[in-house]
Design an enzyme around this catalytic site. Structure first.
Site, PDB file in Angstrom:
ATOM      1  N   TYR A  16      -1.411  -3.723  59.647  1.00  0.00           N
ATOM      2  CA  TYR A  16      -0.484  -2.646  59.276  1.00  0.00           C
ATOM      3  C   TYR A  16      -0.278  -1.608  60.382  1.00  0.00           C
ATOM      4  CZ  TYR A  16      -1.592  -4.468  54.608  1.00  0.00           C
ATOM      5  OH  TYR A  16      -1.774  -5.288  53.519  1.00  0.00           O
ATOM      6  N   HIS A  71       5.221   2.548  57.621  1.00  0.00           N
ATOM      7  CA  HIS A  71       4.415   3.292  56.652  1.00  0.00           C
ATOM      8  C   HIS A  71       3.225   3.985  57.317  1.00  0.00           C
ATOM      9  CE1 HIS A  71       4.583   4.135  52.489  1.00  0.00           C
ATOM     10  NE2 HIS A  71       3.772   3.219  52.008  1.00  0.00           N
ATOM     11  N   PHE A 127      -6.293   2.415  51.474  1.00  0.00           N
ATOM     12  CA  PHE A 127      -4.928   1.937  51.294  1.00  0.00           C
ATOM     13  C   PHE A 127      -4.117   3.053  50.658  1.00  0.00           C
ATOM     14  CE2 PHE A 127      -7.032  -2.059  52.050  1.00  0.00           C
ATOM     15  CZ  PHE A 127      -6.123  -2.706  52.893  1.00  0.00           C
ATOM     16  N   ASN A 180      -2.033   3.712  48.239  1.00  0.00           N
ATOM     17  CA  ASN A 180      -1.952   4.111  46.834  1.00  0.00           C
ATOM     18  C   ASN A 180      -3.165   4.893  46.335  1.00  0.00           C
ATOM     19  OD1 ASN A 180       0.327   2.577  47.055  1.00  0.00           O
ATOM     20  ND2 ASN A 180      -0.154   1.179  45.393  1.00  0.00           N
ATOM     21  N   ASN A 207       3.876   6.864  47.290  1.00  0.00           N
ATOM     22  CA  ASN A 207       2.624   6.532  46.613  1.00  0.00           C
ATOM     23  C   ASN A 207       1.414   7.269  47.180  1.00  0.00           C
ATOM     24  OD1 ASN A 207       3.804   4.802  44.746  1.00  0.00           O
ATOM     25  ND2 ASN A 207       3.626   3.019  46.091  1.00  0.00           N
TER      26      ASN A 207
END
Length: 226
Positions: free
Chosen positions: A14, A19, A64, A66, A112
């Protein structure tokens, strides 16, 4: 003491995602301003440093996106940092790529990571909203934010991150306008004037008498002819 949080997802998979621009911003600040090495703590990694008298803790949650609020809450509780002294750097779909905004309080707009922080700390923290643009349809949002920045994005992204680092001391001092101005000087530097200076007026021509080539004797003779 202040807590600056960069939002993103952990792991090499990632690292270059849109993001993860919050992680990128904190990495740049830590590297440019001599912050301490990143160390694992509070379900994330932290780095500590100073801007003058302001002590700043940098946090990249590794829960992560969320569940970001878990890590932020644990860090804030340990250092006894109130929400008003927390600033979160995050990607913003509703801003054009490279644009930046400051915001204090308010809703999470469906993000989120912010939603999770809201659940743990409320909404009184500040946000540095980093524009990544919108893919055009809500069904494309998830794959868009979880994909890497394109090669065409690299120039504006580098300018934005440099500007954030340049302005970090002002942000730590609570001077939002000066922080945003530092970013602007990187992302939209002032252009040189394109106006042309009017030409200097030419001096009026002056007439000079022709050179007299007569001999003294001719001059004397001409006087008597008048």
């Amino acid at each position: 003491m202040q807590l600056w949080v960069g939002l993103g997802n952990p792991g090499a998979k990632y690292a270059a995602n849109r993001h993860n621009i919050g992680f990128m911003a904190l990495d740049r600040i830590a590297a440019d301003h001599g912050f301490g090495p990143w160390r694992k703590a509070f379900q994330g990694v932290v780095s500590e440093g100073r801007f003058g008298s302001a002590r700043v803790i940098l946090l990249k949650p590794e829960t992560f996106m969320n569940l970001s609020g878990q890590s932020v809450r644990a860090t804030a509780d340990f250092y006894k940092i109130p929400p008003e002294a927390i600033t979160v750097f995050h990607d913003e779909l509703d801003l054009a790529p490279g644009k930046i905004r400051l915001k204090s309080g308010g809703g999470h707009a469906g993000h989120n990571g912010l939603r999770s922080i809201h659940q743990h700390l409320g909404e009184a923290y500040a946000r540095v909203r980093l524009g990544i643009g919108h893919p055009g349809h809500k069904d494309r949002v998830a794959p868009y934010v979880l994909s890497d920045f394109a090669k065409a994005d690299q120039d504006w992204l580098d300018d934005l991150l440099r500007g954030i680092s340049d302005g970090a001391p002002a942000l730590a001092a609570g001077d939002g306008p000066r922080f945003l101005n530092a970013v602007s000087l990187r992302t939209a530097p002032p252009r040189a004037s394109t106006g042309t200076k009017p030409p200097e007026p030419k001096p009026a021509a002056t007439q000079t008498a022709p050179e007299d080539t007569r001999t003294p004797l001719q001059k004397l003779a001409d006087r008597f002819k008048r």
